[in-house]
Design an enzyme around this catalytic site. Structure first.
Site, PDB file in Angstrom:
ATOM      1  N   THR A  95       0.904  -1.068  -0.101  1.00 51.00           N
ATOM      2  CA  THR A  95       0.091  -0.119  -0.050  1.00 51.00           C
ATOM      3  C   THR A  95       0.879   1.180  -0.006  1.00 51.00           C
ATOM      4  O   THR A  95       1.301   1.603  -1.314  1.00 51.00           O
ATOM      5  CB  THR A  95      -0.879  -0.003   1.134  1.00 51.00           C
ATOM      6  OG1 THR A  95      -0.142  -0.095   2.370  1.00 51.00           O
ATOM      7  CG2 THR A  95      -2.061  -0.950   0.979  1.00 51.00           C
ATOM      8  N   LYS A 120       3.520  -6.948   3.902  1.00 47.34           N
ATOM      9  CA  LYS A 120       3.223  -5.672   3.590  1.00 47.34           C
ATOM     10  C   LYS A 120       2.979  -5.041   4.938  1.00 47.34           C
ATOM     11  O   LYS A 120       2.337  -5.352   5.832  1.00 47.34           O
ATOM     12  CB  LYS A 120       2.131  -5.555   2.620  1.00 47.34           C
ATOM     13  CG  LYS A 120       0.959  -5.234   3.251  1.00 47.34           C
ATOM     14  CD  LYS A 120       0.335  -3.787   3.405  1.00 47.34           C
ATOM     15  CE  LYS A 120      -0.623  -3.672   4.428  1.00 47.34           C
ATOM     16  NZ  LYS A 120      -1.123  -2.139   4.575  1.00 47.34           N
ATOM     17  N   THR A 156      -0.118  -3.606  11.648  1.00 44.80           N
ATOM     18  CA  THR A 156      -0.889  -3.493  10.508  1.00 44.80           C
ATOM     19  C   THR A 156      -0.239  -3.954   9.253  1.00 44.80           C
ATOM     20  O   THR A 156       0.677  -3.342   8.636  1.00 44.80           O
ATOM     21  CB  THR A 156      -1.388  -1.991  10.129  1.00 44.80           C
ATOM     22  OG1 THR A 156      -1.897  -1.575  11.072  1.00 44.80           O
ATOM     23  CG2 THR A 156      -1.980  -2.254   8.826  1.00 44.80           C
ATOM     24  N   GLU A 169       5.988   4.550   7.853  1.00 42.80           N
ATOM     25  CA  GLU A 169       5.848   5.867   7.190  1.00 42.80           C
ATOM     26  C   GLU A 169       6.511   7.159   7.676  1.00 42.80           C
ATOM     27  O   GLU A 169       6.333   7.419   8.898  1.00 42.80           O
ATOM     28  CB  GLU A 169       4.292   6.229   7.326  1.00 42.80           C
ATOM     29  CG  GLU A 169       3.524   5.025   6.474  1.00 42.80           C
ATOM     30  CD  GLU A 169       1.926   5.138   6.509  1.00 42.80           C
ATOM     31  OE1 GLU A 169       1.548   5.967   7.665  1.00 42.80           O
ATOM     32  OE2 GLU A 169       1.178   4.740   5.743  1.00 42.80           O
ATOM     33  N   ASN A 192      -0.172  10.883   6.452  1.00 43.57           N
ATOM     34  CA  ASN A 192      -1.230  10.513   7.058  1.00 43.57           C
ATOM     35  C   ASN A 192      -2.282  11.620   7.264  1.00 43.57           C
ATOM     36  O   ASN A 192      -3.344  11.319   7.425  1.00 43.57           O
ATOM     37  CB  ASN A 192      -1.093   9.959   8.617  1.00 43.57           C
ATOM     38  CG  ASN A 192      -0.290   8.652   8.315  1.00 43.57           C
ATOM     39  OD1 ASN A 192      -0.895   7.536   7.601  1.00 43.57           O
ATOM     40  ND2 ASN A 192       0.958   8.377   8.831  1.00 43.57           N
ATOM     41  N   SER A 197      -7.068   8.220  -0.054  1.00 46.05           N
ATOM     42  CA  SER A 197      -7.761   7.749  -1.546  1.00 46.05           C
ATOM     43  C   SER A 197      -6.485   6.659  -1.811  1.00 46.05           C
ATOM     44  O   SER A 197      -5.639   6.089  -1.277  1.00 46.05           O
ATOM     45  CB  SER A 197      -7.286   8.749  -2.290  1.00 46.05           C
ATOM     46  OG  SER A 197      -5.865   9.414  -2.178  1.00 46.05           O
TER      47      SER A 197
END
Lengths: 383, 383
Positions: free
Chosen positions: B146, B168, B179, B259, B378, B383
């Site tokens: 992702t 992932k 996650t 991230e 974040n 989208s």
């Protein structure tokens, strides 16, 4: 106004040189009586700063004649020397004002792990004492600021008596309590048991429900001092309501000044099976970094609300959860609800309602968004 | 290599059009046997995505013939229709590959609260099935990304048998589990009870101790499939060790790709009274936003470490705590230790040791710093 709005109090705020930038950093609040009743609530962090350990002992006596507060250094994690410094500060105040040191509460705020410059602080006590005034409340409020952009004061005036106070805090805001120093004063003629009951009831639903960043401080202190100089003894409910109102107002001012925040978020949990459930869910939502980022980006990302609810032990069924953001029920029965495009996120105030559909209890937690400014401010703050 | 490093497996990864940007978004992993033994570990979030609810049922049988995975949509908080879509996906895979749907595990990742485009996904299953290959592991790993910047694979080869896998995950990384989607495969001849035991033992000390941002997902799934095609049955300890090694490697890859992160932080808690205490303290440190900001700013702010420890229920005395950052004991006995100027923070790896001086147990939690890039990523991700 601040801590000197109530009769029987004097205050002062000066620059003692504790802060290297020369800003005000030392405050005194003096209760001239006739009563010296007091109550206090302190951080539940098990790593407590020296002034917290000292002031907890002071409050056991139920009497506070003076509060001395400094910014520019938390005096936390400073070992036996730190505690000696707090003790010496209280003794200095007692000597200068001719009072007993065991009735002198001490509050410190600033960087953890650094000893206070006692060569600046102790002479500062003398300077501050010389400037004590019944109009000194605002100067005291200014002197306790750290990263605060504004000083915070609040006053409620009732029939013949007053509750007022000051607060500092702008980051490390989390329950139990928020990172903050708060001094409240009243001229109501109430004893320390009543003060304690009213203060605990108030902080439980105000400061304890402000959660800026989930980080609990080593120095949190909320003090309530009564001089009794109004000669009026209000009924408990009326008095408690006034204390709660001042706490609520100051708590709101704290969250509005949270470091780097661009949004003030009211997280209201409704239809919970218990108040504890409502508070647990509210905190979980308020502490979810991903949601806080989404709100910063004006994205009504209700999926992150559900994800946060799902980490709690509260009573609920996932397929009965509802979430409204700014009045739009974007999640109904655990799934997609009204069109998220309808949510207007342009304003600073954001209102999230989480409906657990599990009972009739409710609680509200106040938080703010997570921003790049928060990161910048807290990446650089070590001085 | 990835999930096709072990013999008896084929995989594929294609772009089915689920992602609007045209990137790969659908993967298949097929176990050609002779065994179809499997074990799974799922998110402990009570708000579970439809594919988690489905796959939990599948795993109860201890047999998985195929895993179908999609990125581009989490299929979480999507109600009965979402579950129907997961079921339809499993049925489609079963039909195309001539297998039973109840042995088809489904994994989804992406935005919460949006239905999957089944008109794209179901034809995509046919396309992916046509491309299944014993060399398809890497393509499958790419298709499940992702916000990951790189795909993650790991392989351990032993005497005659292999454990490999893909993962992932780049945000919302928190224990219980992080996650992430993880599929591990082995050609060892072991049954589902052994797989389950080895997998739970491995995730407990690897994926469960990766905590990027404290946010627990609705979709976490870790699957371990055994084909038995090597004909070799290793001893339990050796097998469990191999599974743990692959999990540890993938977990490290997840945290390195978190991230916006600029620092990888190893939080090692030592001399705890219990392993639970060590984990609780490690998590509290790893989730402290103020500390994570300080590390980002290359500030060895040990006061924030102590403040985080103080919020836990672990056994310790505040004045016996010690903290080392990158090898320098900046905090000794709860106060100032070695000169913080000695701490070299220039590198990506940061090592924090929290010594509770309360016992002999230890645990390590992996996290990363909090950065403006995390906020940006974040704030915009919807989208």
């Amino acid at each position: 106004m601040s801590v000197t709005a109530a009769k029987g109090f004097r205050a002062a705020g000066i620059a003692a040189g504790i802060k290297e930038n020369g800003n005000p950093d030392l405050a005194l609040v003096v209760n001239d009586g006739p009563r010296r009743a007091a109550a206090g609530v302190f951080t539940s962090n098990r790593v407590k700063a020296a002034p917290v350990l000292w002031s907890e002992q002071v409050l056991k006596g139920g009497q506070v004649s003076t509060v001395v507060l400094n910014s520019g250094g938390a005096n936390a994690c400073t070992g036996p020397k730190g505690f000696q410094d707090t003790h010496a500060t209280a003794e200095k105040v007692a000597e200068v004002l001719d009072r007993g040191a065991i009735e002198v509460a001490v509050c410190s705020t600033g960087l953890i792990g650094v000893l206070l410059p006692m060569d600046k602080l102790l002479p500062g006590v003398e300077t501050a004492a010389a400037q004590l005034s019944a109009h000194g409340g605002e100067k005291a409020a200014i002197a306790i600021k750290t990263t605060d952009t504004v000083h915070k004061t609040s006053v409620v005036t009732k029939e013949g008596w007053t509750v007022g106070g000051m607060a500092k805090g702008a980051g490390m805001l989390a329950p139990g309590l928020a990172t903050m120093l708060v001094v409240l004063t009243t001229d109501a003629a109430v004893d320390s048991d009543v003060l304690d009951k009213a203060l605990r009831a108030a902080t439980k639903v105000t400061f304890d429900r402000v959660d800026s960043d989930g980080c609990m401080s080593t120095n949190d202190t909320v003090l309530l001092l009564a001089s009794g100089s109004s000669g009026t003894t209000p009924g408990y409910e009326e008095f408690a309501e006034a204390v709660r109102t001042v706490c609520d107002d100051l708590g709101q001012q704290l969250i509005r000044d949270a470091e780097g925040a661009s949004k003030d978020i009211k997280v209201e949990v409704v239809n919970a099976a218990s108040e504890d459930d409502a508070v647990e869910v509210g905190r979980s939502i308020a502490r979810n970094n991903l949601l806080k980022c989404a709100i910063h980006g004006e994205d009504p990302n209700w999926g992150r609300v559900l994800s946060a609810i799902g980490t709690t032990s509260a009573a609920f069924e996932p397929d009965r959860l509802n979430v409204a953001i700014n009045g739009v029920w974007v999640c109904k029965n655990g799934g997609v609800g009204e069109d998220r495009e309808k949510v207007d996120m342009r304003y600073r105030e954001v209102h999230i309602v989480a409906d657990l559909a599990a009972g009739a209890e409710t609680a509200t937690i106040w938080t703010n968004d997570l921003t790049a400014d928060y990161v910048h401010e807290n990446s650089a703050y070590s001085s």
